[in-house]
Design a protein around this motif. Structure first.
Motif, PDB file in Angstrom:
ATOM      1  N   CYS A  37       0.774  -1.542  -0.083  1.00 10.12           N
ATOM      2  CA  CYS A  37      -0.035   0.046   0.335  1.00 10.12           C
ATOM      3  C   CYS A  37       1.330   1.100  -0.283  1.00 10.12           C
ATOM      4  O   CYS A  37       1.194   1.620   1.472  1.00 10.12           O
ATOM      5  N   ALA A  38       1.026   1.745  -1.207  1.00 11.64           N
ATOM      6  CA  ALA A  38       1.318   3.047  -1.236  1.00 11.64           C
ATOM      7  C   ALA A  38       0.659   4.714  -0.678  1.00 11.64           C
ATOM      8  O   ALA A  38      -0.747   4.805  -0.783  1.00 11.64           O
ATOM      9  N   ALA A  39       1.053   5.052   0.326  1.00 12.88           N
ATOM     10  CA  ALA A  39       0.061   6.036   1.044  1.00 12.88           C
ATOM     11  C   ALA A  39       0.911   7.404   0.635  1.00 12.88           C
ATOM     12  O   ALA A  39       2.074   7.914   0.557  1.00 12.88           O
ATOM     13  N   SER A  40      -0.151   8.817   0.417  1.00 16.13           N
ATOM     14  CA  SER A  40       0.341   9.668   0.398  1.00 16.13           C
ATOM     15  C   SER A  40      -0.970  10.629   1.140  1.00 16.13           C
ATOM     16  O   SER A  40      -2.037  10.353   1.287  1.00 16.13           O
ATOM     17  N   GLY A  41      -0.259  12.088   1.008  1.00 16.79           N
ATOM     18  CA  GLY A  41      -1.283  13.514   1.408  1.00 16.79           C
ATOM     19  C   GLY A  41      -1.443  13.269   3.079  1.00 16.79           C
ATOM     20  O   GLY A  41      -1.963  13.855   3.297  1.00 16.79           O
ATOM     21  N   PHE A  42      -0.416  12.787   3.570  1.00 19.75           N
ATOM     22  CA  PHE A  42      -0.286  12.700   4.897  1.00 19.75           C
ATOM     23  C   PHE A  42       0.970  12.193   5.768  1.00 19.75           C
ATOM     24  O   PHE A  42       1.832  11.946   5.198  1.00 19.75           O
ATOM     25  N   THR A  43       1.246  12.834   6.579  1.00 21.19           N
ATOM     26  CA  THR A  43       2.637  12.189   7.552  1.00 21.19           C
ATOM     27  C   THR A  43       1.872  10.969   7.875  1.00 21.19           C
ATOM     28  O   THR A  43       2.153  10.338   9.074  1.00 21.19           O
ATOM     29  N   PHE A  44       2.780  10.549   7.238  1.00 21.44           N
ATOM     30  CA  PHE A  44       2.597   8.440   6.911  1.00 21.44           C
ATOM     31  C   PHE A  44       3.420   8.247   8.775  1.00 21.44           C
ATOM     32  O   PHE A  44       3.152   7.357   8.905  1.00 21.44           O
ATOM     33  N   SER A  45       4.498   8.450   9.073  1.00 20.00           N
ATOM     34  CA  SER A  45       5.588   8.265   9.617  1.00 20.00           C
ATOM     35  C   SER A  45       4.850   8.854  11.102  1.00 20.00           C
ATOM     36  O   SER A  45       5.149   8.155  12.253  1.00 20.00           O
ATOM     37  N   ARG A  46       4.000   8.977  11.441  1.00 15.03           N
ATOM     38  CA  ARG A  46       3.462   9.823  12.404  1.00 15.03           C
ATOM     39  C   ARG A  46       2.002   8.929  12.810  1.00 15.03           C
ATOM     40  O   ARG A  46       1.052   8.803  13.568  1.00 15.03           O
ATOM     41  N   ASN A  47       1.357   8.156  11.981  1.00 14.37           N
ATOM     42  CA  ASN A  47       0.243   7.296  11.914  1.00 14.37           C
ATOM     43  C   ASN A  47       0.034   5.727  12.082  1.00 14.37           C
ATOM     44  O   ASN A  47       1.727   4.872  11.030  1.00 14.37           O
ATOM     45  N   ALA A  48      -0.613   5.451  13.020  1.00 12.26           N
ATOM     46  CA  ALA A  48      -0.253   3.602  12.942  1.00 12.26           C
ATOM     47  C   ALA A  48      -0.809   3.483  11.260  1.00 12.26           C
ATOM     48  O   ALA A  48      -2.056   3.799  10.736  1.00 12.26           O
ATOM     49  N   MET A  49      -1.205   1.831  10.502  1.00 10.04           N
ATOM     50  CA  MET A  49      -1.766   1.370   9.374  1.00 10.04           C
ATOM     51  C   MET A  49      -1.973  -0.134   9.731  1.00 10.04           C
ATOM     52  O   MET A  49      -1.802  -0.638  10.721  1.00 10.04           O
ATOM     53  N   SER A  50      -3.194   0.064   8.746  1.00 11.25           N
ATOM     54  CA  SER A  50      -3.840  -1.411   9.091  1.00 11.25           C
ATOM     55  C   SER A  50      -4.137  -1.813   7.502  1.00 11.25           C
ATOM     56  O   SER A  50      -4.599  -1.713   6.420  1.00 11.25           O
ATOM     57  N   TRP A  51      -4.530  -3.001   7.531  1.00 14.07           N
ATOM     58  CA  TRP A  51      -5.632  -4.097   6.683  1.00 14.07           C
ATOM     59  C   TRP A  51      -6.161  -5.121   6.578  1.00 14.07           C
ATOM     60  O   TRP A  51      -6.401  -5.148   7.969  1.00 14.07           O
ATOM     61  N   TYR A  52      -7.620  -4.731   6.085  1.00 16.52           N
ATOM     62  CA  TYR A  52      -8.885  -5.125   6.338  1.00 16.52           C
ATOM     63  C   TYR A  52      -9.286  -6.050   4.893  1.00 16.52           C
ATOM     64  O   TYR A  52      -8.240  -5.825   3.986  1.00 16.52           O
TER      65      TYR A  52
END
Length: 116
Positions: free
Chosen positions: A22-37
């Motif tokens: 998953c490629a993320a953009s538009g926010f501060t990625f390193s500050r957010n937990a990430m999940s898979w559903y």
């Protein structure tokens, strides 16, 4: 704007492996937990795995423990899901998810089909 773009799905035989990204953009990625559903036909969407912002904490649903591994690269703004020993019941659309500034964001999903 926040964007989450999944890739890596496909058709695999039982017992096989796939790696989703998953490629993320538009926010501060390193500050957010990430999940898979994931969501299988006729079923509700369920949490597969979650990883903290610094990778120091992970969570897996019981049926995925020992088979799936979530990881992230904060330099590349990506979160991956390595899936091993796949079973037919793992067939579903897999979604990347982030909670950013109190809003829920989902990717478009990637289809994983486990079948012989």
């Amino acid at each position: 704007q926040v964007q989450l773009v999944e890739s890596g799905g496909g058709l695999v035989q039982p017992g096989g492996s796939l790696r989703l990204s998953c490629a993320a953009s538009g926010f501060t990625f390193s500050r957010n937990a990430m999940s898979w559903y994931r969501q299988a036909p006729g079923k509700e969407r369920e949490l597969v795995a979650r990883i903290s912002s610094t990778s120091d904490s992970t969570y897996y649903a019981d049926s995925m423990k020992g088979r799936f591994t979530i990881s992230r690269d904060n330099a590349r703004n990506t979160v991956d899901l390595q899936m091993n020993s796949l079973k037919p019941e793992d067939t579903a659309v897999y979604y990347c998810y982030a909670l950013v500034w109190g809003y829920k964001y989902w990717g478009q999903g990637t289809q994983v089909t486990v079948s012989s």
